[in-house]
Design a protein around this motif. Structure first.
Motif, PDB file in Angstrom:
ATOM      1  N   VAL A  18       0.858  -1.072   0.118  1.00  0.00           N
ATOM      2  CA  VAL A  18       0.044  -0.016  -0.146  1.00  0.00           C
ATOM      3  C   VAL A  18       0.890   1.276  -0.114  1.00  0.00           C
ATOM      4  N   VAL A  21       2.560   1.569  -3.612  1.00  0.00           N
ATOM      5  CA  VAL A  21       1.579   1.798  -4.776  1.00  0.00           C
ATOM      6  C   VAL A  21       1.187   3.423  -4.577  1.00  0.00           C
ATOM      7  N   LYS A  22       1.231   3.820  -3.277  1.00  0.00           N
ATOM      8  CA  LYS A  22       0.369   5.167  -3.215  1.00  0.00           C
ATOM      9  C   LYS A  22       1.716   6.308  -3.242  1.00  0.00           C
ATOM     10  N   LEU A 132       3.364  -3.429 -11.611  1.00  0.00           N
ATOM     11  CA  LEU A 132       3.480  -2.170 -11.008  1.00  0.00           C
ATOM     12  C   LEU A 132       4.447  -1.422 -11.295  1.00  0.00           C
ATOM     13  N   GLU A 196      -4.165  -4.827  -7.490  1.00  0.00           N
ATOM     14  CA  GLU A 196      -3.620  -3.166  -7.197  1.00  0.00           C
ATOM     15  C   GLU A 196      -4.803  -2.399  -6.959  1.00  0.00           C
ATOM     16  N   THR A 200      -4.827   0.412  -3.758  1.00  0.00           N
ATOM     17  CA  THR A 200      -4.927   2.003  -3.794  1.00  0.00           C
ATOM     18  C   THR A 200      -5.981   2.320  -3.086  1.00  0.00           C
ATOM     19  N   ARG A 201      -6.864   1.600  -2.541  1.00  0.00           N
ATOM     20  CA  ARG A 201      -8.035   1.854  -1.902  1.00  0.00           C
ATOM     21  C   ARG A 201      -7.749   2.017  -0.228  1.00  0.00           C
ATOM     22  N   SER A 203      -5.101   2.672   2.946  1.00  0.00           N
ATOM     23  CA  SER A 203      -4.069   3.884   3.586  1.00  0.00           C
ATOM     24  C   SER A 203      -3.281   3.101   4.682  1.00  0.00           C
TER      25      SER A 203
END
Length: 207
Positions: A18, A21-22, A132, A196, A200-201, A203
């Motif tokens: 996470v 990806v963010k 990714l 993925e 992205t959803r 935190s």
């Protein structure tokens, strides 16, 4: 811009991914001292009896401080075969196991001398499987308080709790309920191409 620094780990857990990806860029910490009781050489999966830890044996002495990059794997044990069998037992019935397992086989068929090399190869294969595109670099010196980077290195500690993750269907959910923040493999084998989007959803909460 979100630039993060974190540790390369063995089959990183979901929160590690996470964080990556963010972010806009990811710096892997490679200049720190090795510490036991962390995810550097350990991952957790969902077995028939609940959470199961897979640990890569390392040759490490607490007396002499060693850099993470210098710690060797104790290859006397046939740990790769044991880990592969555990994954097969845990996930052979998952929807996407057969789709991804061939990509992962080099990790179980290749001898690695250093834990850091194994972890980097592990990440490389996972990044490819997940398709990714990440901006990756390695640290040049150890900074206790990194400049201009969000410090996600505490995620390597085994006592980190990720209780804010969205639930998804796991193989043994009906037996033991949802277990959060397992290895990315748990998410990948169960969610496949949706991995993925799931990441992205979420935190990262360091509190």
């Amino acid at each position: 811009m979100l630039d993060v620094i974190l540790h390369p780990t063995y089959f990183p857990n979901i929160v590690h991914f996470v964080a990556m990806v963010k972010s806009d860029s990811v710096c892997f910490e490679v200049c720190d001292n090795y510490q036991k009781q962390s995810y550097r050489n350990r991952t957790e999966i969902y077995g028939a009896n609940g959470k199961l830890a897979l640990t890569v044996p390392v040759s490490y002495s607490q007396k002499n401080r060693q850099l993470y990059r210098d710690v060797k794997i104790a290859n006397e044990d046939d740990w790769q075969l044991q880990h592969l069998k555990s994954l097969q037992s845990a996930y052979s019935m998952s929807p996407f196991f057969e789709f991804y397992i061939d990509d992962l086989m080099p990790l179980f068929e290749t001898k690695f001398d250093f834990i850091l090399d194994l972890n980097f190869k592990c990440f490389e294969i996972l990044q490819d499987s997940l398709q990714l595109e990440l901006n990756i670099s390695e640290s040049a010196v150890f900074e206790k308080e990194p400049l201009n980077k969000t410090d996600y290195r505490p995620l390597v500690k085994r006592n980190y709790e990720a209780n804010n993750l969205e639930k998804y269907t796991q193989v043994f959910t009906e037996k033991h309920g949802f277990i959060p923040n397992l290895s990315i493999l748990d998410l990948l084998f169960n969610e496949g191409p949706n991995t993925e989007l799931y990441l992205t959803r979420q935190s990262v909460n360091l509190c």
